[in-house]
Scaffold this motif. Structure first.
Motif, PDB file in Angstrom:
ATOM      1  N   ILE A   8      -2.138  -6.776   1.167  1.00 49.53           N
ATOM      2  CA  ILE A   8      -0.920  -6.403   1.903  1.00 49.53           C
ATOM      3  C   ILE A   8      -1.158  -6.432   3.412  1.00 49.53           C
ATOM      4  CG2 ILE A   8       0.086  -5.068   0.012  1.00 49.53           C
ATOM      5  CD1 ILE A   8      -0.897  -2.510   1.506  1.00 49.53           C
ATOM      6  N   ALA A   9      -2.196  -7.135   3.845  1.00 51.29           N
ATOM      7  CA  ALA A   9      -2.581  -7.157   5.261  1.00 51.29           C
ATOM      8  C   ALA A   9      -1.467  -7.668   6.175  1.00 51.29           C
ATOM      9  CB  ALA A   9      -3.836  -8.000   5.454  1.00 51.29           C
ATOM     10  N   HIS A  10      -0.606  -8.542   5.688  1.00 48.79           N
ATOM     11  CA  HIS A  10       0.450  -9.103   6.539  1.00 48.79           C
ATOM     12  C   HIS A  10       1.739  -8.276   6.510  1.00 48.79           C
ATOM     13  CE1 HIS A  10       1.187 -10.788   2.563  1.00 48.79           C
ATOM     14  NE2 HIS A  10       2.428 -11.010   2.931  1.00 48.79           N
ATOM     15  N   TYR A  11       1.730  -7.168   5.787  1.00 46.61           N
ATOM     16  CA  TYR A  11       2.888  -6.273   5.762  1.00 46.61           C
ATOM     17  C   TYR A  11       2.806  -5.299   6.935  1.00 46.61           C
ATOM     18  CZ  TYR A  11       4.258  -7.965   1.148  1.00 46.61           C
ATOM     19  OH  TYR A  11       4.683  -8.757   0.103  1.00 46.61           O
ATOM     20  N   PRO A  12       3.935  -4.707   7.335  1.00 45.79           N
ATOM     21  CA  PRO A  12       3.942  -3.777   8.477  1.00 45.79           C
ATOM     22  C   PRO A  12       3.015  -2.573   8.245  1.00 45.79           C
ATOM     23  CG  PRO A  12       6.190  -4.354   7.832  1.00 45.79           C
ATOM     24  CD  PRO A  12       5.277  -4.913   6.785  1.00 45.79           C
ATOM     25  N   ALA A  13       2.442  -2.082   9.343  1.00 45.10           N
ATOM     26  CA  ALA A  13       1.502  -0.955   9.284  1.00 45.10           C
ATOM     27  C   ALA A  13       2.086   0.282   8.583  1.00 45.10           C
ATOM     28  CB  ALA A  13       1.024  -0.603  10.686  1.00 45.10           C
ATOM     29  N   PRO A  14       3.342   0.661   8.841  1.00 38.91           N
ATOM     30  CA  PRO A  14       3.872   1.843   8.140  1.00 38.91           C
ATOM     31  C   PRO A  14       3.871   1.681   6.606  1.00 38.91           C
ATOM     32  CG  PRO A  14       5.275   1.296   9.998  1.00 38.91           C
ATOM     33  CD  PRO A  14       4.290   0.169   9.851  1.00 38.91           C
ATOM     34  N   LEU A  15       4.127   0.473   6.139  1.00 42.53           N
ATOM     35  CA  LEU A  15       4.118   0.223   4.699  1.00 42.53           C
ATOM     36  C   LEU A  15       2.684   0.311   4.158  1.00 42.53           C
ATOM     37  CD1 LEU A  15       5.941  -0.409   2.323  1.00 42.53           C
ATOM     38  CD2 LEU A  15       5.716  -2.825   2.858  1.00 42.53           C
ATOM     39  N   GLN A  16       1.738  -0.233   4.908  1.00 35.38           N
ATOM     40  CA  GLN A  16       0.337  -0.131   4.515  1.00 35.38           C
ATOM     41  C   GLN A  16      -0.100   1.335   4.448  1.00 35.38           C
ATOM     42  OE1 GLN A  16      -2.464  -2.784   6.488  1.00 35.38           O
ATOM     43  NE2 GLN A  16      -0.779  -4.146   7.043  1.00 35.38           N
ATOM     44  N   GLU A  17       0.364   2.129   5.408  1.00 33.25           N
ATOM     45  CA  GLU A  17       0.018   3.554   5.433  1.00 33.25           C
ATOM     46  C   GLU A  17       0.581   4.275   4.208  1.00 33.25           C
ATOM     47  OE1 GLU A  17       1.397   4.953   9.244  1.00 33.25           O
ATOM     48  OE2 GLU A  17       0.060   3.560  10.300  1.00 33.25           O
ATOM     49  N   GLN A  18       1.774   3.894   3.771  1.00 29.41           N
ATOM     50  CA  GLN A  18       2.343   4.484   2.555  1.00 29.41           C
ATOM     51  C   GLN A  18       1.470   4.173   1.347  1.00 29.41           C
ATOM     52  OE1 GLN A  18       6.336   2.899   2.346  1.00 29.41           O
ATOM     53  NE2 GLN A  18       7.209   4.789   3.170  1.00 29.41           N
ATOM     54  N   GLU A  24      -4.760   7.657  -1.791  1.00 25.27           N
ATOM     55  CA  GLU A  24      -5.454   8.917  -1.521  1.00 25.27           C
ATOM     56  C   GLU A  24      -4.978  10.042  -2.428  1.00 25.27           C
ATOM     57  OE1 GLU A  24      -4.829   9.406   2.691  1.00 25.27           O
ATOM     58  OE2 GLU A  24      -6.522   8.075   3.199  1.00 25.27           O
ATOM     59  N   LYS A  25      -3.705  10.049  -2.759  1.00 26.64           N
ATOM     60  CA  LYS A  25      -3.146  11.077  -3.656  1.00 26.64           C
ATOM     61  C   LYS A  25      -3.320  10.703  -5.126  1.00 26.64           C
ATOM     62  CE  LYS A  25       0.432  12.282  -0.334  1.00 26.64           C
ATOM     63  NZ  LYS A  25       1.849  12.091  -0.026  1.00 26.64           N
ATOM     64  N   GLN A  26      -4.001   9.567  -5.375  1.00 30.30           N
ATOM     65  CA  GLN A  26      -4.216   9.048  -6.728  1.00 30.30           C
ATOM     66  C   GLN A  26      -2.886   8.840  -7.461  1.00 30.30           C
ATOM     67  OE1 GLN A  26      -7.051  11.649  -8.622  1.00 30.30           O
ATOM     68  NE2 GLN A  26      -8.705  10.949  -7.296  1.00 30.30           N
ATOM     69  N   GLN A  27      -1.927   8.301  -6.730  1.00 26.88           N
ATOM     70  CA  GLN A  27      -0.587   8.079  -7.277  1.00 26.88           C
ATOM     71  C   GLN A  27      -0.212   6.607  -7.407  1.00 26.88           C
ATOM     72  OE1 GLN A  27       1.671  10.354  -8.569  1.00 26.88           O
ATOM     73  NE2 GLN A  27      -0.232  11.529  -8.518  1.00 26.88           N
ATOM     74  N   LEU A  28      -1.076   5.699  -6.922  1.00 25.72           N
ATOM     75  CA  LEU A  28      -0.720   4.283  -6.966  1.00 25.72           C
ATOM     76  C   LEU A  28      -0.585   3.785  -8.401  1.00 25.72           C
ATOM     77  CD1 LEU A  28      -0.071   1.642  -5.547  1.00 25.72           C
ATOM     78  CD2 LEU A  28      -2.523   1.168  -5.451  1.00 25.72           C
ATOM     79  N   ALA A  29      -1.598   3.987  -9.220  1.00 33.03           N
ATOM     80  CA  ALA A  29      -1.546   3.522 -10.618  1.00 33.03           C
ATOM     81  C   ALA A  29      -0.420   4.203 -11.398  1.00 33.03           C
ATOM     82  CB  ALA A  29      -2.894   3.716 -11.299  1.00 33.03           C
ATOM     83  N   PRO A  30      -0.255   5.535 -11.294  1.00 33.63           N
ATOM     84  CA  PRO A  30       0.878   6.155 -12.005  1.00 33.63           C
ATOM     85  C   PRO A  30       2.241   5.638 -11.532  1.00 33.63           C
ATOM     86  CG  PRO A  30      -0.722   7.828 -11.390  1.00 33.63           C
ATOM     87  CD  PRO A  30      -1.143   6.555 -10.716  1.00 33.63           C
ATOM     88  N   HIS A  31       2.363   5.372 -10.235  1.00 30.92           N
ATOM     89  CA  HIS A  31       3.616   4.825  -9.693  1.00 30.92           C
ATOM     90  C   HIS A  31       3.926   3.478 -10.343  1.00 30.92           C
ATOM     91  CE1 HIS A  31       6.596   3.338  -6.833  1.00 30.92           C
ATOM     92  NE2 HIS A  31       5.817   2.294  -6.636  1.00 30.92           N
ATOM     93  N   LEU A  32       2.932   2.595 -10.390  1.00 37.84           N
ATOM     94  CA  LEU A  32       3.132   1.276 -10.991  1.00 37.84           C
ATOM     95  C   LEU A  32       3.399   1.377 -12.486  1.00 37.84           C
ATOM     96  CD1 LEU A  32       0.371  -0.702  -9.084  1.00 37.84           C
ATOM     97  CD2 LEU A  32       2.845  -0.968  -8.839  1.00 37.84           C
ATOM     98  N   ALA A  33       2.710   2.290 -13.160  1.00 38.83           N
ATOM     99  CA  ALA A  33       2.900   2.460 -14.610  1.00 38.83           C
ATOM    100  C   ALA A  33       4.312   2.952 -14.926  1.00 38.83           C
ATOM    101  CB  ALA A  33       1.859   3.420 -15.172  1.00 38.83           C
TER     102      ALA A  33
END
Length: 171
Positions: A8-18, A24-33
């Motif tokens: 996601i390197a070419h996406y805007p910094a605020p989106l990368q920060e999200q 960090e909150k260990q929510q990426l995999a549950p979000h996608l699932a």
């Protein structure tokens, strides 16, 4: 983690920060699932060929025919190739015959149907438009209106895979 963010390197910094926040909150995999709970049933090369041919016939009738569509275990994210569209030219007598082949990374055998559709649409669009330009992405969105969202979410899935947040090629 920074190397995983290459997707996601070419996406805007605020989106990368999200995305970093979700990791960090260990929510990426549950979000996608939650967003993509289902897995498609297209497991064989024959089924993949039929799936791609049906999409081609619905949206790209005037495009050159497909000779082969198959899963390819040699394609991987290290080479940044999740799918390939090749045109094989052969001399037959005094004529030059060409065949179009699409190869899809085996990663897509165990993903959500939306991700498989996105990569197949991407490779089919290359039958008409070779470059990744505005016309190419307009064609992708014509075939699949949610193309850009699926592409972004697939990038998140690749990050989750690389960070070991999901098992193997499946979530």
């Amino acid at each position: 983690m920074n190397s995983a963010l290459k997707y996601i390197a070419h996406y805007p910094a605020p989106l990368q920060e999200q995305v970093v926040g979700l990791i960090e909150k260990q929510q990426l995999a549950p979000h996608l699932a939650r967003k993509y709970p289902a897995r498609h049933q297209i497991q064989t090369d024959k089924a993949l060929y039929e799936y791609a041919s049906a999409l081609k016939n619905d949206y790209l009738r005037n495009a050159p025919p497909l000779a082969k569509v198959q899963y390819d275990g040699k394609l991987n994210t290290v080479q940044h190739a999740l799918g390939l569209n090749t045109q094989i030219a052969r001399v037959q007598g005094n004529k030059l015959k060409s065949k179009n082949e699409i190869r899809i990374a085996t990663l897509f055998r165990t993903t959500a149907p939306e991700f498989l559709r996105m990569i197949v649409v991407h490779e089919l669009a290359h039958l008409k438009v070779k470059a990744h330009d505005k016309a190419f992405y307009q064609l992708c969105q014509h075939i699949e209106p949610h193309y850009l969202q699926y592409e972004f979410d697939l990038r998140l899935h690749l990050i989750a895979l690389e960070l070991g947040l999901v098992d193997g090629e499946a979530r």
